[in-house]
Design a protein around this motif. Structure first.
Motif, PDB file in Angstrom:
ATOM      1  N   ASP A 122       0.865  -1.177   0.000  1.00  0.00           N
ATOM      2  CA  ASP A 122       0.000   0.000   0.000  1.00  0.00           C
ATOM      3  C   ASP A 122       0.904   1.230   0.000  1.00  0.00           C
ATOM      4  N   ARG A 173       0.350   4.675  -1.495  1.00  0.00           N
ATOM      5  CA  ARG A 173      -0.451   5.691  -2.171  1.00  0.00           C
ATOM      6  C   ARG A 173      -0.064   7.088  -1.692  1.00  0.00           C
ATOM      7  N   GLU A 174       0.044   8.013  -2.655  1.00  0.00           N
ATOM      8  CA  GLU A 174       0.406   9.402  -2.367  1.00  0.00           C
ATOM      9  C   GLU A 174      -0.590  10.339  -3.045  1.00  0.00           C
ATOM     10  N   GLU A 225      -4.284  11.291  -7.066  1.00  0.00           N
ATOM     11  CA  GLU A 225      -3.891  10.206  -6.165  1.00  0.00           C
ATOM     12  C   GLU A 225      -3.143   9.150  -6.979  1.00  0.00           C
ATOM     13  N   LEU A 226      -1.955   8.805  -6.540  1.00  0.00           N
ATOM     14  CA  LEU A 226      -1.115   7.852  -7.269  1.00  0.00           C
ATOM     15  C   LEU A 226      -0.816   6.631  -6.413  1.00  0.00           C
ATOM     16  N   ASP A 227      -0.839   5.478  -7.066  1.00  0.00           N
ATOM     17  CA  ASP A 227      -0.353   4.246  -6.459  1.00  0.00           C
ATOM     18  C   ASP A 227       1.073   4.044  -6.968  1.00  0.00           C
ATOM     19  N   GLU A 237       2.586   1.059  -9.035  1.00  0.00           N
ATOM     20  CA  GLU A 237       2.303   0.860 -10.467  1.00  0.00           C
ATOM     21  C   GLU A 237       3.259   1.667 -11.355  1.00  0.00           C
ATOM     22  N   ARG A 251       1.113  11.798   2.149  1.00  0.00           N
ATOM     23  CA  ARG A 251       0.982  10.347   2.258  1.00  0.00           C
ATOM     24  C   ARG A 251      -0.455   9.970   2.578  1.00  0.00           C
ATOM     25  N   SER A 262      -1.309   6.343   2.483  1.00  0.00           N
ATOM     26  CA  SER A 262      -1.161   5.051   3.160  1.00  0.00           C
ATOM     27  C   SER A 262      -0.735   5.263   4.601  1.00  0.00           C
TER      28      SER A 262
END
Length: 846
Positions: free
Chosen positions: A776, A778-779, A793-795, A798, A822, A824
């Motif tokens: 997890d 995510r930012e 929002e970026l994972d 990926e 942040r 997550s």
């Protein structure tokens, strides 16, 4: 008859006279030193010499710089001492950058360099000093020491100047040491005090650094603070000190570092002092020196860490009193309110007098009262006739009396001014005066709100650039044993019973430091703990000497001993724990003839299997095995379990054992930067003997530590966890070489096991932003596109593929990034499993 006058030159009456003089003189001197030299008054926070300096500067203040020699000379008209004491006090005030605007070489408080000669340097009052410190109308005056002029008892300071500047003074029978506090925080605390809210004050130093205020005790006697230099790691061979502890200089700090190196407490190649406007001391380390250990050694053995003991003594009602800084701030705030009330009362009187005179002038001109002057023959008649002419209109006045002085001002108005009198302008002036009077009365009725606004204005007008410089943090005491260099060789004479570092012809054991404790076991079953020394008699027939750590609960001794000459043989396992140095302890009951038959030292509680061989005896089995793992660990005073009632010939070890203590539970104590089994700080979980500990710091540096107790990891820890080479990390960082935000995913397979490495590039401008140890990652990204802020929002998982830790990563956007947040949850220190994988291999000893 003439009476003879007794000769008292050496007589008793002369002695009594001198005794009375000395009794009075000492009390006068003590009172003078306390009240007029060493201890500040709470009202303005100044010593008399400082107050006289500022007063003389204000008397001659015209906004331009004055030579310091001139200021000193003028101050001597008020101060009955030499120019040296005045000059030193003036330089001290100037170096605090609050009341005096300096020009020229006023010395360097960082290095301790003295100021240039008074004829070469200049100074003037700052706008803050002119605005806040002086007001002749609210100042109480007394004659100067020679009676030729007047000087202030205290200056009408409308600000907690004493706490802002700090002060040190030594008087007769007492001393004062008040540490400086932050300008902005003092304003905010005064506002909170006025509003009846709680506030807390902690010191703030111009030198910066780090401060531990755990025991500050509000600045009162008995309290203390620990201050540290800020030490940064430039690379594996260089440390940089850019902020030093308060009370030190770069010269004294470097001298303490060189002295520690000469004594072998730390290992450095050399020290460079690049200090100018700011501090920069570069410490170059010897090859192979761990930077973190070197940093902690600097704190332990040099002036990079100091302890300060405040003692807040001030003059209140002409008596020295010990109070806390919170009480001083309350007194200063209350005093400020009184001064503001006094100023408002003076302002109101001036406004009312001006309104009164303006109204009289308006009546005098508009009603043509001045015409009566033509009929008068002398001044007295003029005053009488004008008074009669004004009488019908006195009801318009607030004060329905007119003095001769006021009439005198009216009759001296020039004819030109009367002929050009502007009624509208006069009415407008009266209206403005009435509004000012109303405002002044309103402020008097709401004095607390007025005082709050006073401090808010100070904060707004003068608070820029006065943010806190000293970082508040809690840091534990660095244990010298953990960081001291083992630079001395330890020797032993087992037969005669001596141990020490000066016995170079005897048996060499191992290297020690002067801070180590030693535990010594002797053949008669006694043992004691001693400090490392040049030569120490501990008792004859020594069988074992080791370094001793009273906090190591996993260090277990396995012993088979005989209690008394013909006594039974007992088996015991024990941890020594806390002891008194140089005191003998015993395995049994200290019976004559007692002796140790077998003994082993086990750093992690290992339990071996031994063979006990008895002396020949009819119908008795002469040898049998004993497994120490079946024996419970008890205290050092326990006698143990019976192994045999018959005499034992010898004991041999058959097989090595494994630990019976289970996995270690490690804790991270952030203030001291130590990971240990002591139950202090955050729990990291259980660790087996073959497990390793991974740390990643906020600057991206990382290291894998083998199992030990304790482990020194330092501060600024970003990630602290059990090492797993297959663990995948995701990192968002700013790459200094190409000025891009990068994302990389990696594991630590093949990373160094004994040296430090970095999970980001080593460019000086590279900055680690976020690290994720889970899938997890995510930012929330905020981009600046023209005047618009776009959010996305970026994972991060990926964006980049999993590669080695040396990979640069992937650039994921060409947009200008304004902010990243942040999403997550933060990675915990412990994985929460509470389990560690077993191992069939022998546990490693440390």
């Amino acid at each position: 008859m003439n009476q003879e006058t007794p000769d008292t030159t050496l007589g008793l009456s002369n002695v009594n006279h001198l005794e009375r003089l000395y009794d009075g003189w000492f009390l006068d001197y003590a009172s003078y030193v306390i009240l007029d030299r060493a201890v500040p008054y709470f009202e303005d926070g100044l010593k008399p010499v400082q107050r006289r300096i500022l007063h003389s500067m204000f008397e001659n203040h015209d906004g331009r710089y004055q030579k310091v020699a001139t200021i000193v000379g003028r101050t001597m008209a008020y101060h009955p001492h030499g120019d040296a004491s005045i000059g030193d006090a003036l330089v001290g005030l100037g170096q605090k950058n609050l009341l005096i605007d300096t020009q020229g070489n006023w010395g360097n408080p960082y290095t301790g360099d003295r100021a240039a000669a008074p004829r070469y340097i200049e100074g003037r009052l700052t706008p803050f000093a002119v605005d806040v410190v002086f007001n002749p109308e609210t100042t109480e005056w007394i004659p100067s020491y020679d009676g030729r002029s007047e000087e202030p008892v205290t200056l009408p300071v409308k600000f907690p100047l004493l706490l802002a500047q700090g002060v040190d003074g030594i008087a007769v029978g007492l001393s004062t040491s008040i540490l400086p506090h932050n300008f902005r925080e003092l304003c905010e605390a005064s506002i909170a005090c006025l509003r009846g809210k709680k506030f807390t004050l902690y010191p703030d130093f111009f030198t910066g650094g780090i401060i531990d205020v755990t025991d500050y005790n509000d600045g009162q006697r008995g309290g203390k603070v620990k201050v540290r230099a800020k030490i940064e790691k430039v690379d594996n061979k260089t440390l940089a000190i850019r902020e030093i502890p308060y009370g030190t200089t770069t010269v004294s700090l470097i001298e303490s570092i060189v002295k520690a190196n000469d004594k072998g407490k730390i290992k450095i190649k050399h020290v460079d002092d690049n200090t100018s406007q700011g501090v920069e001391i570069l410490v170059h380390l010897q090859p192979g020196t761990d930077p973190q250990v070197a940093i902690d050694a600097l704190y332990a053995f040099t002036d990079c860490e100091k302890s300060l003991s405040p003692c807040t003594c001030v003059i209140i009602d002409k008596h020295p009193k010990f109070v806390g800084v919170s009480d001083i701030l309350k007194l200063n705030t209350e005093h400020t309110v009184k001064l503001l009330e006094w100023e408002l009362a003076n302002e109101l009187k001036h406004l009312e007098d001006k309104w009164h005179m303006t109204t009289l002038e308006k009546i005098f001109i508009e009603k043509e009262v001045y015409e009566v002057i033509k009929k008068a023959k002398d001044r007295e008649q003029i005053i009488r006739l004008v008074r009669e002419g004004l009488t019908p209109y006195l009801k318009r006045l607030h004060r329905q009396t007119v003095t001769d002085e006021e009439i005198g001002k009216l009759i001296e108005i020039p004819i030109r001014r009367i002929s050009h009198y502007d009624r509208e302008k006069a009415d407008q002036l009266l209206k403005e005066l009435e509004e000012s009077i109303a405002t002044c009365k309103y402020n008097q009725e709401h004095i607390i709100d007025y005082a709050v606004n006073h401090f808010k204005n100070i904060l707004k007008k003068y608070g820029e650039g006065k943010e806190r410089r000293t970082q508040i943090a809690e840091f534990g005491k660095v244990n010298a044993v953990h960081v001291a260099l083992a630079n001395q060789k330890l020797y032993v004479n087992r037969k005669e019973g001596f141990v020490g570092t000066g016995m170079k012809k005897e048996e060499y054991l191992f290297d020690v430091s002067e801070y180590d404790d030693l535990i010594v076991f002797k053949a008669d079953g006694s043992f004691k703990v001693v400090k490392v020394s040049d030569k120490d008699f501990v008792g004859k027939d020594i069988i074992l000497v080791e370094k001793f750590n009273k906090d190591d609960e996993r260090h277990i001794y396995n012993v088979i001993h005989q209690d008394g000459k013909d006594g039974y043989a007992y088996i015991k396992r024990f941890n020594v724990g806390g002891v008194t140095r140089d005191k003998d302890y015993y395995m049994g009951k200290n019976k004559p003839g007692s002796k140790i038959l077998y003994m082993s030292s086990n750093m992690n509680g290992e339990a071996e299997v031994v063979e006990v061989i008895l002396k020949p005896r009819p119908r008795i089995k002469l040898n049998f095995e004993v497994d120490f793992s079946e024996v419970e660990v008890k205290g050092r005073g326990a006698l143990g379990n019976i192994v045999s009632k018959y005499p034992v010939k010898t004991v041999k070890r058959l097989r090595k054992g494994v630990s019976t203590l289970g996995a270690r539970v490690l804790y991270f104590d952030a203030p001291s930067g130590i990971v240990s089994t002591q139950k202090k700080g955050d729990c990291l979980g259980e660790f087996g003997e073959n497990d390793k500990l991974l740390i990643i710091k906020q600057d991206g540096s990382a290291r894998v530590h083998t199992m030990a107790d304790p482990i020194l990891v330092g501060s600024n820890i970003k990630y602290l966890h059990k090492y797993d080479p297959a663990q995948v990390f995701t990192v968002l960082y700013f790459e200094g070489s190409n000025f891009n935000y990068m994302v990389k995913r990696f594991n630590l397979e093949g990373c160094p096991m004994t040296t430090e490495f970095s999970v980001v590039s080593d460019h000086k401008d590279t900055k680690l932003i976020e690290l994720f140890a889970t899938d997890d990652a995510r930012e929330l990204m905020e981009y600046q596109v023209g005047r618009e802020v776009q959010k996305e929002e970026l994972d991060l998982t990926e964006i980049a593929e999993v590669k080695g830790y040396k990979a640069l990563g992937s650039k994921f956007t060409a947009k200008k990034i304004k902010r990243v947040s942040r999403i997550s949850p933060a990675d915990p220190f412990s994985d929460g499993s509470g389990e560690s994988e077993g191992s069939s291999e022998d546990p490693s000893l440390f």
